[in-house]
Write a protein that holds these residues in place. Sequence first.
Motif, short mmCIF file in Angstrom:
data_model
loop_
_atom_site.label_atom_id
_atom_site.label_comp_id
_atom_site.label_asym_id
_atom_site.label_seq_id
_atom_site.Cartn_x
_atom_site.Cartn_y
_atom_site.Cartn_z
N HIS A 68 74.38 -21.36 -64.44
CA HIS A 68 74.55 -22.44 -63.45
C HIS A 68 74.11 -23.79 -64.00
CE1 HIS A 68 76.08 -20.42 -59.91
NE2 HIS A 68 75.21 -19.43 -60.08
N LYS A 95 86.30 -30.51 -64.61
CA LYS A 95 84.87 -30.49 -64.89
C LYS A 95 84.54 -30.70 -66.36
CE LYS A 95 83.86 -27.46 -60.96
NZ LYS A 95 82.83 -28.27 -60.31
N ASP A 106 82.81 -19.99 -62.13
CA ASP A 106 83.36 -21.04 -61.27
C ASP A 106 84.81 -20.74 -60.89
OD1 ASP A 106 81.44 -22.85 -60.62
OD2 ASP A 106 82.15 -24.45 -61.93
N HIS A 113 80.50 -30.75 -66.55
CA HIS A 113 79.95 -29.41 -66.42
C HIS A 113 80.03 -28.62 -67.73
CE1 HIS A 113 80.23 -30.52 -62.28
NE2 HIS A 113 80.01 -29.33 -61.80
N LYS A 130 74.71 -27.28 -66.49
CA LYS A 130 75.84 -28.17 -66.75
C LYS A 130 75.51 -29.03 -67.95
CE LYS A 130 76.73 -28.39 -61.76
NZ LYS A 130 76.75 -29.26 -60.56
#
Length: 343
Positions: free
Chosen positions: A210, A263, A239, A267, A212
Amino acid sequence: MEWIFIRWVPTSELEEGDRLGRPLYTTDGRLILSSGQVLTWRMISGLIRMNVEGAYIDNRRPNEVSTSPVNQLDVLRAAAFEAVRGFFNSVAESERLEPRPIMRLANDIVRHVLTEADGGFQMKEHRTEAAYLYAHSVNVCLLAVMTGMKLGYSDLQLKTLAIGALLHDIGRVSKHAVNPEYDHPRVGFDLMRRYPELPLLSAHVVLQHHEKVNGTGYPLGVQGEQFRQAAQIVAVANDYDHFVNEIGENRLPHEGIEYIMSKVDTHYHISVVRAFVQSVTPYPVGTMVRLSNGMVGTVVEMHKGQPSRPVIQTHDHGLRIDLMHFPTEFIEEVILEPGAAAV
């Protein structure tokens, strides 16, 4: 010419000799029969006793249907689902993991991806709340291993990646996760470190999935090169699968790809996203879809480089619609088996 024609048939109308066009599962994700299976009266009677509402039947001749790789994947996913459920239940009940079955399953998944995964697999599924985590973990593992393969990972690296992917959410079911959403990466990492047989990198995948690249993730807020590539791969797969298969949402596989691409650099690193996009087949051959013109058909051919614009053969009229040549038509829905949820 005999047109491809897969139709939904209620169980009461099934006949001996009918060939399944889609696998059948119980509502909690166990495989009943694989696609390509020719039904007998005993099988049909069993389906009636199990209250299965019906099945998709494929009327093509046997020499027109190649189902072996699909069958192998169906069986593997069903076995993986059961194994993952066992891993999660063991942690929920006794805070224990058994490393050998985990490593064996990771080996099986890597072996399949290396030998059979060229045509992709259907990622869109019916899911129930009770079985969501197990099905999600299996999908994330398959997607992660395919991405790692695209990035040139060795067999050992792929197996390490697969273990982390299978267990990325294991902390959610631990009694030590006071706030499961936020605590599960660290709790899962701590649990895995109790077992030296499990690779350290696999545990770091669980810890970082989780995070980034811009440092706004959790639980550590790592950024840039500190965000391990293997963890990024699992984070992208995580994701994507949540986006496409969130319960109550009708999101399409190609929309999930667009979501992940949005992203890049915030991310995930572009190299990971590029490999993921190149690995994913949003509408593999055999996928049943509804088009924007209302027609229902089956994907019969894919265009390299344009996976969201396949060739569709319609069921009612036998029309062959190449979406590359019909820019105003698009896929509106992936049709899954009513009453026979994938998970």
